[in-house]
Design an enzyme around this catalytic site. Sequence first.
Site, PDB file in Angstrom:
ATOM      1  N   ASP A  55      46.566  47.617  37.827  1.00  0.00           N
ATOM      2  CA  ASP A  55      46.019  48.232  39.043  1.00  0.00           C
ATOM      3  C   ASP A  55      46.889  47.866  40.246  1.00  0.00           C
ATOM      4  OD1 ASP A  55      45.232  45.620  39.362  1.00  0.00           O
ATOM      5  OD2 ASP A  55      43.105  46.050  39.696  1.00  0.00           O
ATOM      6  N   SER A  56      47.978  47.125  39.985  1.00  0.00           N
ATOM      7  CA  SER A  56      49.022  46.939  40.998  1.00  0.00           C
ATOM      8  C   SER A  56      49.608  48.302  41.383  1.00  0.00           C
ATOM      9  CB  SER A  56      50.124  46.007  40.483  1.00  0.00           C
ATOM     10  OG  SER A  56      50.549  46.413  39.197  1.00  0.00           O
ATOM     11  N   ASP A  94      44.532  48.650  32.904  1.00  0.00           N
ATOM     12  CA  ASP A  94      43.746  47.762  33.763  1.00  0.00           C
ATOM     13  C   ASP A  94      42.483  48.489  34.223  1.00  0.00           C
ATOM     14  OD1 ASP A  94      43.747  45.237  34.809  1.00  0.00           O
ATOM     15  OD2 ASP A  94      45.346  45.600  36.280  1.00  0.00           O
ATOM     16  N   LYS A 124      42.181  45.702  30.258  1.00  0.00           N
ATOM     17  CA  LYS A 124      42.177  44.367  30.881  1.00  0.00           C
ATOM     18  C   LYS A 124      41.158  44.374  32.003  1.00  0.00           C
ATOM     19  CE  LYS A 124      45.542  42.779  33.839  1.00  0.00           C
ATOM     20  NZ  LYS A 124      44.775  42.473  35.064  1.00  0.00           N
ATOM     21  N   GLU A 126      39.254  41.595  35.106  1.00  0.00           N
ATOM     22  CA  GLU A 126      39.382  40.305  35.804  1.00  0.00           C
ATOM     23  C   GLU A 126      38.061  39.532  35.814  1.00  0.00           C
ATOM     24  OE1 GLU A 126      40.943  40.909  39.772  1.00  0.00           O
ATOM     25  OE2 GLU A 126      42.688  42.006  39.033  1.00  0.00           O
ATOM     26  N   GLU A 193      47.141  33.999  36.419  1.00  0.00           N
ATOM     27  CA  GLU A 193      47.954  34.367  37.592  1.00  0.00           C
ATOM     28  C   GLU A 193      47.932  33.271  38.650  1.00  0.00           C
ATOM     29  OE1 GLU A 193      47.457  38.357  38.996  1.00  0.00           O
ATOM     30  OE2 GLU A 193      48.637  37.987  40.818  1.00  0.00           O
TER      31      GLU A 193
END
Length: 275
Positions: A55-56, A94, A124, A126, A193
């Site tokens: 999602d960057s 993501d 993925k 978070e 991270e």
Amino acid sequence: MSISKPSNFLNKRVTTKRLQEMKDAGISISCLTAYDYTIAKILDNAGIDVILVGDSLGNVIQGHDTTISVSLEDTVYHSKAVVKGADRALVIADMPFMSYQVSTKEAIRNAGILMKETGCSAVKLEGGEMVADTISQLTKIGIPVMGHLGLTPQSINQFGSYKTRGKDKKEAEEIKKDALLLQESGVFAIVLEKIPATLGKEITESLDIPTIGIGAGPFCDGQILVYTDMLGLTVDFNPRFVRKYANLNETINDSVSKYIEDIRNGEFPNEEESY
Ligand code: KIV
């Protein structure tokens, strides 16, 4: 033009099982982000093990300051293109902010959309304790999940900055506990991270599943970077965990300047380039 492949290049498609075999055999896992077909194809040809449609893309593709505004539709669009370019690499999509936090039911529906519409092999998401039950449900129905702990960019408004996480003992203990909980919940790997290298080492040694570090030191089972950072396309983002392997910003700038000059001087196109 011949494109060189690393000598250990394996033709077999990478699976989540293969990542586990790599950890067990002590082979480091290489991962990069990608958001389109052309780049995915280049990374795949070079032998990258994992491509994350991060999602960057909110920062890199859309020019936002955070990843918060990325939508499920955005991720579907970019993941479809990446999957087309990746013959060997494992492609992970993501899950965007608020696509999995409201309820497990919504998370299942959205992860299902990502898997069915894009052809990616895993998702993925978070977080630790807060998402553990959702992860259990996703993995039970056959959706492979990668976890993400430490600096989790979707929580930027709560953190207030992108500084290193887990520096104090309390937060380090929480991250360690969350890593074990995610493993119990069934994740096949965890991204760590921006945490101290010592913490990255401790977590990696405490888990059976692979850890993938980004600013988490050399002891993780694999490493990931955002491709635009490591190829020097991004100029205004220089954290110390990014190693620049190229300066594509300069290369593109020089090439485009030369192109403009050639057009202005009447040197492009020449006879050979005309019909
Ligand atoms: O969105 C992303 O690119 C990521 C990686 C940096 C791990 O989450």
